[in-house]
Design a protein around this motif. Structure first.
Motif, PDB file in Angstrom:
ATOM      1  N   ARG A 135     -28.523 124.518 107.341  1.00  0.00           N
ATOM      2  CA  ARG A 135     -28.402 125.678 106.466  1.00  0.00           C
ATOM      3  C   ARG A 135     -27.056 125.619 105.760  1.00  0.00           C
ATOM      4  NH1 ARG A 135     -27.731 130.984 109.596  1.00  0.00           N
ATOM      5  NH2 ARG A 135     -25.548 130.880 109.028  1.00  0.00           N
ATOM      6  N   ASP A 179     -24.255 127.419 104.021  1.00  0.00           N
ATOM      7  CA  ASP A 179     -23.712 128.770 103.834  1.00  0.00           C
ATOM      8  C   ASP A 179     -22.870 128.759 102.556  1.00  0.00           C
ATOM      9  OD1 ASP A 179     -24.963 129.469 106.151  1.00  0.00           O
ATOM     10  OD2 ASP A 179     -23.149 129.853 107.326  1.00  0.00           O
ATOM     11  N   TYR A 192     -21.040 136.718 105.185  1.00  0.00           N
ATOM     12  CA  TYR A 192     -21.611 135.829 106.189  1.00  0.00           C
ATOM     13  C   TYR A 192     -22.115 136.560 107.442  1.00  0.00           C
ATOM     14  CZ  TYR A 192     -21.156 133.206 110.468  1.00  0.00           C
ATOM     15  OH  TYR A 192     -21.373 132.726 111.715  1.00  0.00           O
TER      16      TYR A 192
END
Ligand code: GLU
Length: 447
Positions: A40, A42, A184
């Motif tokens: 993933r 970010d 986040y």
């Protein structure tokens, strides 16, 4: 819930030894459990994330062999975060705050000055509609905090053991910045829930985030995953990785040092575990030996010298078929298993092959000090075909004829045949050099 883990780098830089270890541990955990490994990116920090870094991260993971089963990019999922924000707002778990960065920093300093932990005082919760309207009329734009429950948060960390936090000891985290971007802390939990992550394996610098995020998981009605927080690597003296060591990236290891991916994997998989650090030539072997419970709580020491030693051992255990293509690409056309097995014990990096390829296949300058002895030895060279018994038979005959033994017998032959005083075992090298070259070299000719 089936096992699924994710490695979630921010493409604001390339991978370095610290986060490569996290990628590897996630990958090994997934493989050892028959689960999925997800990459993933970010990349919601638009100012600092770049496509080049994203491409570099993918290239480096592939070089290590850490292929991913699934892929996600946070910038593709902004609508999902917006939905989560709505959900939290309607549950009354997000509140608007208007303090500037300076005001917050003053509050923090004042608390610290009084010996208190710098926890946000929730002043914004006391604002009424009128206050908010006035602040907004002044041009202030709100950021939004998540209202933590003042209750305990506990989890049994797979590396650190039982962990206890209490909501009152934590600051309500900011989830939405003034510019409307979600942070986040929220996006990671939304992704982990929606992508079915069963275990979050990350650095221990995220332990406090986890305490907060567990409450977010609950607020978003997701199933709280298992957690493993790994200690961060230190240098050989036990200090935090210096910028120099901490920034050691794949391109340095691969291109500048010429190391094998399996040397990097072998070291980083075993560093800080109860297993001995040994060379492994496949990720499957490392996965078969992997157990989260072997990871110690103490910070492991990263030593670049250890990596270099391991690299040699990985090469010594590498089968010809798994390097054949790379050797051919390096220009060693016609390379075969006999050559590889002869030179393999003398390699510290793969590029060392060039020296022995040169000795076996190309003209070299021999070193002949005692021409009479060399001529006597040349006269005794047996007829071809040669194999690994030829050296023993030939040197036996030379010994009988000249009375020499040990180093005085072998060293002049090595110097003449290879031009060097060290190298692979001659019983393996001699058949590769062949009779014509051997005879010429013993006569002191470039051949
Ligand atoms: N992008 C975050 C980081 O690099 C991911 C942390 C996590 O694994 O949740 O620190």
């Amino acid at each position: 819930m089936s096992v699924a883990v994710r490695f979630a780098p921010s493409p604001t830089g390339l991978l370095h030894v610290g986060n490569i270890r996290l990628a590897l541990v996630n990958w090994l955990f997934a493989r050892s459990q028959g689960g999925d490994f997800l990459l993933r990116l970010d990349d919601t920090d638009l100012e600092r994330s770049t496509t080049d870094y994203a491409v570099g991260i993918e290239r480096d993971l592939r070089w290590l062999g850490l292929e991913w089963d699934r892929f996600a990019r946070q910038s593709d999922r902004l609508d999902r975060y917006a939905l989560a924000v709505e959900k939290l707002k309607s549950a009354g778990r997000l509140y608007a705050c208007y303090e500037t960065a300076e005001e917050l920093s003053l509050k923090r300093k004042s608390l610290l000055g009084r010996g208190l932990p710098p926890i946000y005082d929730r002043a914004a919760l006391r604002l009424n509609d009128e206050d908010r309207a006035r602040l907004e009329a002044e041009g202030r734009i709100p950021h939004w905090r998540f209202l933590l429950e003042h209750e305990s948060v506990e989890w049994d960390d797979l590396v650190r053991g039982p962990q206890h936090f209490h909501g009152r000891d934590l600051s309500d985290p900011v989830l939405i910045r003034e510019d409307g971007r979600t942070l986040y802390t929220l996006s990671s939990v939304v992704d982990d829930i929606e992508l079915g992550i069963s275990h979050v394996i990350r650095g221990e610098d995220h332990v406090a985030n986890t305490a907060v995020q567990v409450q977010l998981w609950r607020a978003l009605e997701g199933q709280v995953p298992g957690f493993a927080h790994l200690p961060l690597l230190t240098d050989a003296t036990g200090a935090g990785l210096s910028k120099r060591l901490g920034s050691i990236g794949i391109s340095h290891l691969r291109d500048e040092q010429g190391l094998e991916p399996m040397a990097v994997n072998s070291l980083l998989a075993k560093l800080g575990t109860s297993d001995a650090i040994e060379a492994r030539t496949s990720l499957a072997d490392l996965a078969a030996e992997f157990e989260m419970s072997k990871i110690a709580r103490g910070s492991p020491k990263f030593d670049p010298e250890e990596l270099a030693r391991l690299n040699a051992r990985v090469l010594h255990a590498t089968e010809f078929e798994s390097v054949r293509e790379r050797l051919e690409t390096m220009g060693f056309l016609g390379v075969d298993a006999t050559f590889w097995e002869a030179v393999r014990p003398n390699l510290t990096v793969l590029a060392d092959v060039a020296e022995w390829w040169h000795v076996a296949r190309e003209p070299i300058e021999p070193v002949v000090e005692d021409t009479e002895f060399a001529a006597a030895a040349a006269a005794l060279l047996p007829a071809e075909p040669w194999d690994e018994t030829t050296w023993g038979a030939w040197t036996g005959a030379v010994k009988t004829a000249t009375g020499r033994k040990g180093k005085t017998l072998f060293m002049p032959l090595r110097l003449a045949l290879t031009g060097r005083d060290h190298g692979p075992e001659l019983k393996n090298l001699l058949p590769l050099i062949g009779r014509d070259r051997a005879e010429a070299r013993l006569a002191g000719r470039v051949a």
